[in-house]
Design an enzyme around this catalytic site. Structure first.
Site, PDB file in Angstrom:
ATOM      1  N   ASP A  58      15.267   4.463   6.217  1.00 17.83           N
ATOM      2  CA  ASP A  58      15.179   4.315   4.621  1.00 17.83           C
ATOM      3  C   ASP A  58      13.216   4.592   4.621  1.00 17.83           C
ATOM      4  O   ASP A  58      12.847   4.124   5.358  1.00 17.83           O
ATOM      5  CB  ASP A  58      15.275   3.057   3.680  1.00 17.83           C
ATOM      6  CG  ASP A  58      15.196   3.505   2.543  1.00 17.83           C
ATOM      7  OD1 ASP A  58      14.756   4.284   1.646  1.00 17.83           O
ATOM      8  OD2 ASP A  58      16.027   1.820   1.871  1.00 17.83           O
ATOM      9  N   ARG A  89       6.251   2.503  -5.627  1.00 21.27           N
ATOM     10  CA  ARG A  89       6.890   2.670  -6.773  1.00 21.27           C
ATOM     11  C   ARG A  89       6.679   2.385  -7.822  1.00 21.27           C
ATOM     12  O   ARG A  89       7.288   2.566  -8.810  1.00 21.27           O
ATOM     13  CB  ARG A  89       7.770   1.426  -5.510  1.00 21.27           C
ATOM     14  CG  ARG A  89       8.352   1.502  -4.570  1.00 21.27           C
ATOM     15  CD  ARG A  89       9.139   1.058  -3.654  1.00 21.27           C
ATOM     16  NE  ARG A  89       8.216  -0.433  -3.388  1.00 21.27           N
ATOM     17  CZ  ARG A  89       8.580  -1.403  -2.951  1.00 21.27           C
ATOM     18  NH1 ARG A  89       9.651  -2.375  -3.068  1.00 21.27           N
ATOM     19  NH2 ARG A  89       8.104  -2.176  -2.445  1.00 21.27           N
ATOM     20  N   HIS A 134       5.951   7.048  -1.502  1.00 18.36           N
ATOM     21  CA  HIS A 134       7.422   6.543  -1.241  1.00 18.36           C
ATOM     22  C   HIS A 134       7.941   8.275  -2.750  1.00 18.36           C
ATOM     23  O   HIS A 134       8.898   8.321  -2.538  1.00 18.36           O
ATOM     24  CB  HIS A 134       7.052   5.242  -2.657  1.00 18.36           C
ATOM     25  CG  HIS A 134       8.980   5.370  -3.484  1.00 18.36           C
ATOM     26  ND1 HIS A 134      10.164   5.310  -2.394  1.00 18.36           N
ATOM     27  CD2 HIS A 134       9.459   4.816  -4.971  1.00 18.36           C
ATOM     28  CE1 HIS A 134      10.547   4.976  -3.198  1.00 18.36           C
ATOM     29  NE2 HIS A 134      10.510   4.878  -4.592  1.00 18.36           N
ATOM     30  N   ASP A 153     -14.083 -19.488  -3.827  1.00 18.77           N
ATOM     31  CA  ASP A 153     -13.780 -18.890  -4.891  1.00 18.77           C
ATOM     32  C   ASP A 153     -12.110 -18.453  -4.384  1.00 18.77           C
ATOM     33  O   ASP A 153     -11.709 -17.556  -5.501  1.00 18.77           O
ATOM     34  CB  ASP A 153     -14.272 -18.925  -5.932  1.00 18.77           C
ATOM     35  CG  ASP A 153     -14.776 -17.554  -5.241  1.00 18.77           C
ATOM     36  OD1 ASP A 153     -14.634 -16.325  -4.505  1.00 18.77           O
ATOM     37  OD2 ASP A 153     -15.734 -17.494  -6.524  1.00 18.77           O
ATOM     38  N   GLY A 154     -11.987 -17.870  -3.110  1.00 18.77           N
ATOM     39  CA  GLY A 154     -11.019 -16.598  -2.924  1.00 18.77           C
ATOM     40  C   GLY A 154     -11.309 -15.354  -2.961  1.00 18.77           C
ATOM     41  O   GLY A 154     -10.153 -14.469  -2.627  1.00 18.77           O
ATOM     42  N   ARG A 156      19.695  -0.484  -8.648  1.00 19.43           N
ATOM     43  CA  ARG A 156      19.593  -1.477  -8.693  1.00 19.43           C
ATOM     44  C   ARG A 156      19.343  -2.496 -10.085  1.00 19.43           C
ATOM     45  O   ARG A 156      19.805  -1.904 -10.875  1.00 19.43           O
ATOM     46  CB  ARG A 156      17.618  -1.162  -8.563  1.00 19.43           C
ATOM     47  CG  ARG A 156      17.054  -2.508  -8.478  1.00 19.43           C
ATOM     48  CD  ARG A 156      15.320  -1.934  -7.922  1.00 19.43           C
ATOM     49  NE  ARG A 156      15.392  -1.851  -7.077  1.00 19.43           N
ATOM     50  CZ  ARG A 156      15.932  -2.345  -5.463  1.00 19.43           C
ATOM     51  NH1 ARG A 156      15.852  -4.042  -5.652  1.00 19.43           N
ATOM     52  NH2 ARG A 156      15.222  -2.258  -4.034  1.00 19.43           N
ATOM     53  N   LYS A 193      23.511   4.343  -5.068  1.00 18.74           N
ATOM     54  CA  LYS A 193      22.651   2.911  -5.098  1.00 18.74           C
ATOM     55  C   LYS A 193      22.355   2.057  -6.371  1.00 18.74           C
ATOM     56  O   LYS A 193      21.448   3.354  -7.024  1.00 18.74           O
ATOM     57  CB  LYS A 193      21.295   2.447  -3.952  1.00 18.74           C
ATOM     58  CG  LYS A 193      20.878   1.409  -4.947  1.00 18.74           C
ATOM     59  CD  LYS A 193      19.150   1.126  -3.249  1.00 18.74           C
ATOM     60  CE  LYS A 193      18.043   1.247  -3.971  1.00 18.74           C
ATOM     61  NZ  LYS A 193      17.112   0.949  -2.931  1.00 18.74           N
TER      62      LYS A 193
END
Ligand code: R5P
Length: 285
Positions: free
Chosen positions: A207, A88, A119, A34-35, A183, A181
């Site tokens: 980065d 993030r 991050h 079933d995962g 986004r 930058k």
């Protein structure tokens, strides 16, 4: 000290064990029809146990929780999460949103947690246990320095990566700068061209994370026609989908990353950095 390698950090865990002369304990990972996941430690860990598991996917996080549970009874448990996914999602951007990094940080129960270039360091305050954040930029800088590029300059694709660019540039012995930058969506960004004197320079774009490659590809477009060569480096090579092709198609000559996530680009190992910190922490007991 015993090192337990999680499914996503098998190579790094083995390297940390070699570096620190610790015993590497075998672990087994399976999936039920079933995962659902099955995780087992094959061997009896001693009193000082270190789990190494990056959480790139949700399943990796389940494995981490399973390993922590399987180590119940250890006198001292250190959890190393070289790459912590969801970092993030570090604050509430819109009303009603989950701060997922906080939810995950609270679920990690250990005597000590070690992260690498998280991050946003603000995430550290979400942990309920002692946590430290290691910086891999020195070892990346040394690798880049040893490439002996004729006329290097280090550039961060946004202000957030400026600290990494500065440290790498200091080690290489050259200048650094950063771009602006914005986004637009998950895989779309715009980068404002900056009037940098990069004629005949060997540009190193650096980065903390490269995920879709969108940020770096946009940054490359700013310089491609004027630079002598363009190289890319990052700490965490998430590199989803066609990110690698995207980078080379955009014109980079090389991509360097660490093994916080084990990829073909992982030419720099953070194993010595982590092994050294484990050694120091053991001395301080
Ligand atoms: C974001 O602030 C990070 O530092 C990276 O710039 C970002 O995660 C890179 O993502 P992508 O490769 O998808 O543009």
């Amino acid at each position: 000290m015993d090192i337990i390698g999680g499914s996503s950090s098998q190579l790094l865990a083995s390297r940390i064990a070699s570096e620190s002369g610790a015993r590497l304990i075998l672990t087994e990972f399976k999936e039920f029809p079933d995962g659902e996941q099955y995780t087992r430690i094959l061997g009896r860990p001693g009193s000082d146990v270190v789990i190494v598991q990056s959480t790139v996917t949700d399943s990796d996080f389940i494995t981490l929780l399973q390993l922590i549970d399987a180590c119940e009874g250890a006198e001292k448990l250190t959890v190393v999460v070289p790459y912590m996914g969801y970092a993030r999602q570090d604050r509430r951007f819109k009303e009603g949103e989950a701060v997922t990094s906080r939810a995950l940080a609270r679920a990690i129960n250990a005597d000590q947690v070690i992260l690498v270039n998280i991050h946003n360091e603000g995430v550290l305050r979400y942990f309920n246990v002692p946590v430290e954040n290691l910086d891999a930029t020195r070892i990346i800088g040394e690798y880049l320095r040893d490439m002996r590029l004729p006329n290097p300059i280090v550039i961060a694709p946004d202000g957030g990566a400026m600290g990494i660019a500065r440290s790498a540039a200091e080690i290489i012995g050259t200048e650094y700068d950063y771009l602006e930058k914005r986004r637009l969506s998950g895989d779309e960004v715009t980068i404002t061209p900056k009037n940098l004197d990069i004629e005949d320079r060997d540009i190193i774009l650096i980065d903390d994370i490269i995920s879709t490659g969108g940020t770096i590809s946009e940054a490359i477009a700013v310089f491609r026609s004027r630079a002598s060569s363009i190289h890319v480096a990052c700490v965490h090579p998430v590199l989803t989908g066609n990110a690698v092709l995207r980078l080379f198609h955009a014109g980079v000559r090389s991509v360097t990353s660490t093994d916080t996530i084990e990829k073909g680009t992982s030419t720099v190992s953070v194993a010595p950095l982590i092994a050294e910190r484990l050694r120091q922490n053991n001395q301080n007991i």
